[in-house]
Design a protein around this motif. Structure first.
Motif, short mmCIF file in Angstrom:
data_model
loop_
_atom_site.label_atom_id
_atom_site.label_comp_id
_atom_site.label_asym_id
_atom_site.label_seq_id
_atom_site.Cartn_x
_atom_site.Cartn_y
_atom_site.Cartn_z
N TYR A 116 44.18 -8.61 -32.93
CA TYR A 116 43.33 -8.83 -33.88
C TYR A 116 42.83 -7.84 -33.83
CZ TYR A 116 41.19 -10.11 -38.43
OH TYR A 116 40.82 -10.44 -39.15
N THR A 117 43.42 -6.70 -35.41
CA THR A 117 42.34 -5.35 -35.47
C THR A 117 42.05 -5.30 -36.62
OG1 THR A 117 43.55 -4.61 -33.61
CG2 THR A 117 42.45 -2.89 -35.30
N GLU A 118 41.11 -4.57 -36.82
CA GLU A 118 40.41 -5.11 -38.59
C GLU A 118 39.38 -3.36 -38.70
OE1 GLU A 118 37.67 -7.05 -41.99
OE2 GLU A 118 38.90 -8.53 -40.46
N GLN A 119 40.30 -2.69 -39.74
CA GLN A 119 39.11 -1.37 -39.80
C GLN A 119 38.83 -1.73 -41.32
OE1 GLN A 119 43.55 0.68 -39.30
NE2 GLN A 119 42.08 1.65 -38.03
N GLY A 120 37.14 -1.69 -41.54
CA GLY A 120 36.89 -1.72 -42.92
C GLY A 120 36.00 -1.46 -43.20
N ALA A 121 35.86 -1.09 -44.47
CA ALA A 121 34.30 -0.94 -45.49
C ALA A 121 33.67 -1.46 -45.33
CB ALA A 121 35.06 0.20 -46.39
N PHE A 122 32.50 -1.73 -45.09
CA PHE A 122 31.64 -3.00 -45.67
C PHE A 122 30.17 -2.58 -46.45
CE2 PHE A 122 33.51 -4.01 -41.84
CZ PHE A 122 33.67 -5.27 -41.49
N LEU A 123 30.87 -2.68 -47.61
CA LEU A 123 29.89 -2.49 -48.98
C LEU A 123 28.37 -2.24 -48.78
CD1 LEU A 123 32.86 -2.75 -51.03
CD2 LEU A 123 32.03 -0.68 -48.99
N ASP A 124 27.59 -2.62 -49.64
CA ASP A 124 25.88 -2.15 -50.08
C ASP A 124 24.74 -3.42 -49.16
OD1 ASP A 124 27.17 -0.12 -51.91
OD2 ASP A 124 27.60 -2.05 -52.97
N GLY A 125 25.52 -3.59 -47.99
CA GLY A 125 24.48 -4.22 -46.75
C GLY A 125 25.41 -5.83 -47.80
N HIS A 126 26.35 -6.47 -48.10
CA HIS A 126 26.86 -7.64 -48.66
C HIS A 126 26.99 -8.53 -46.90
CE1 HIS A 126 26.19 -7.09 -52.71
NE2 HIS A 126 26.41 -5.91 -52.73
N ASP A 127 28.04 -7.21 -46.69
CA ASP A 127 28.37 -7.97 -45.38
C ASP A 127 28.08 -7.13 -43.59
OD1 ASP A 127 29.54 -10.13 -43.35
OD2 ASP A 127 31.51 -9.51 -44.56
N THR A 128 27.66 -7.76 -42.85
CA THR A 128 28.19 -6.25 -41.39
C THR A 128 28.95 -6.18 -40.79
OG1 THR A 128 27.13 -8.17 -40.33
CG2 THR A 128 25.43 -6.86 -41.61
N PRO A 129 29.83 -5.73 -40.11
CA PRO A 129 31.19 -5.66 -39.26
C PRO A 129 30.64 -6.74 -37.97
CG PRO A 129 30.71 -3.48 -39.40
CD PRO A 129 29.01 -4.33 -40.25
N GLU A 130 29.11 -6.57 -37.59
CA GLU A 130 29.39 -7.83 -36.82
C GLU A 130 29.70 -9.31 -37.11
OE1 GLU A 130 27.04 -4.08 -36.04
OE2 GLU A 130 26.85 -5.01 -37.79
N GLN A 131 28.99 -9.55 -37.88
CA GLN A 131 29.49 -10.45 -38.89
C GLN A 131 30.66 -11.66 -39.54
OE1 GLN A 131 26.91 -10.10 -42.22
NE2 GLN A 131 25.16 -11.29 -41.74
N ARG A 132 31.05 -10.03 -39.77
CA ARG A 132 33.17 -10.43 -39.43
C ARG A 132 33.78 -10.64 -38.55
NH1 ARG A 132 35.23 -8.32 -43.94
NH2 ARG A 132 33.95 -8.90 -45.25
N GLU A 133 32.67 -9.83 -37.79
CA GLU A 133 33.23 -10.42 -36.02
C GLU A 133 33.66 -11.29 -35.71
OE1 GLU A 133 34.29 -8.05 -31.98
OE2 GLU A 133 32.53 -6.75 -33.15
N ASP A 134 32.02 -11.71 -35.75
CA ASP A 134 31.53 -13.01 -35.31
C ASP A 134 32.91 -14.37 -35.85
OD1 ASP A 134 29.48 -11.81 -33.50
OD2 ASP A 134 27.79 -12.27 -34.71
N GLY A 135 33.08 -13.96 -37.11
CA GLY A 135 33.21 -14.89 -38.29
C GLY A 135 34.55 -15.20 -37.53
N THR A 136 35.90 -13.57 -37.71
CA THR A 136 36.50 -13.65 -37.36
C THR A 136 36.97 -14.50 -36.16
OG1 THR A 136 37.01 -11.53 -38.31
CG2 THR A 136 38.44 -12.14 -36.79
N LYS A 137 35.96 -14.07 -34.91
CA LYS A 137 36.63 -14.71 -33.47
C LYS A 137 36.62 -16.22 -33.83
CE LYS A 137 34.14 -11.32 -30.75
NZ LYS A 137 33.57 -11.18 -29.98
N LEU A 138 35.51 -17.00 -35.04
CA LEU A 138 35.23 -18.74 -34.81
C LEU A 138 36.87 -19.11 -35.22
CD1 LEU A 138 31.87 -18.83 -36.02
CD2 LEU A 138 33.02 -19.74 -34.13
N MET A 139 37.37 -17.94 -36.50
CA MET A 139 38.58 -18.17 -37.23
C MET A 139 39.85 -18.25 -36.19
SD MET A 139 40.41 -16.26 -39.81
CE MET A 139 40.80 -14.96 -38.41
N LEU A 140 39.52 -17.49 -35.16
CA LEU A 140 41.15 -17.12 -33.95
C LEU A 140 41.13 -18.37 -33.11
CD1 LEU A 140 41.52 -13.72 -33.45
CD2 LEU A 140 42.33 -15.54 -35.03
#
Length: 146
Positions: free
Chosen positions: A112-136
């Motif tokens: 699973y590879t995600e390339q993202g633009a995280f906007l205006d401090g609403h989310d961070t890449p680290e939070q997204r990666e952690d959430g994605t690991k839980l999902m997988l």
């Protein structure tokens, strides 16, 4: 939030599942199978150019909207989609995701590879990666239960 910013990030998560590539692909492509490990879609049109939209959130809390458009689908091998994630009226991120499914010995490897633009401090890449690991991980449990 008045300050505008963007943080770019790419993360890769590799998982091995004791299931065939066909079963792993089906867990992503079949709406009832996917709803067992990912929020149930309000709209699910699994084809190139099709969309998947999920809306939901905590009781009395903000509504989160996942809005994906499938860019490429290779049966049992690869899924590529672009998606936005919104919290209420605020855009949190814009991403391109590639899901690769490969036979690796007696297991199936999912990359699973995600390339993202995280906007205006609403989310961070680290939070997204952690959430994605839980999902997988939930996907892995679903594949074991089949």
């Amino acid at each position: 939030m008045n300050e505008r910013s963007v943080k770019y990030s790419t993360f890769v998560i590799e998982k091995n599942y004791n299931a065939s590539p066909e079963r792993v692909f089906s867990a992503w492509s079949d709406p009832s199978a996917k709803a067992r490990w990912f929020p149930k879609a309000d709209e699910f049109d699994f084809r190139v150019g099709g969309r998947e939209i999920n809306r939901g959130g905590p009781p009395n809390g903000p509504i989160y909207t996942f809005d994906a458009c499938y860019q490429e689908i290779v049966q049992d091998k690869r899924i590529v989609y672009a998606y936005t994630l919104d919290k209420g009226d605020s855009r949190m991120s814009v991403s391109v995701t590639t899901v690769e499914i490969k036979r690796s010995g007696s297991v199936t490897q999912l990359i699973y590879t995600e390339q993202g633009a995280f906007l205006d401090g609403h989310d961070t890449p680290e939070q997204r990666e952690d959430g994605t690991k839980l999902m997988l991980d939930k996907l892995g449990v679903e594949l074991q239960n089949e």
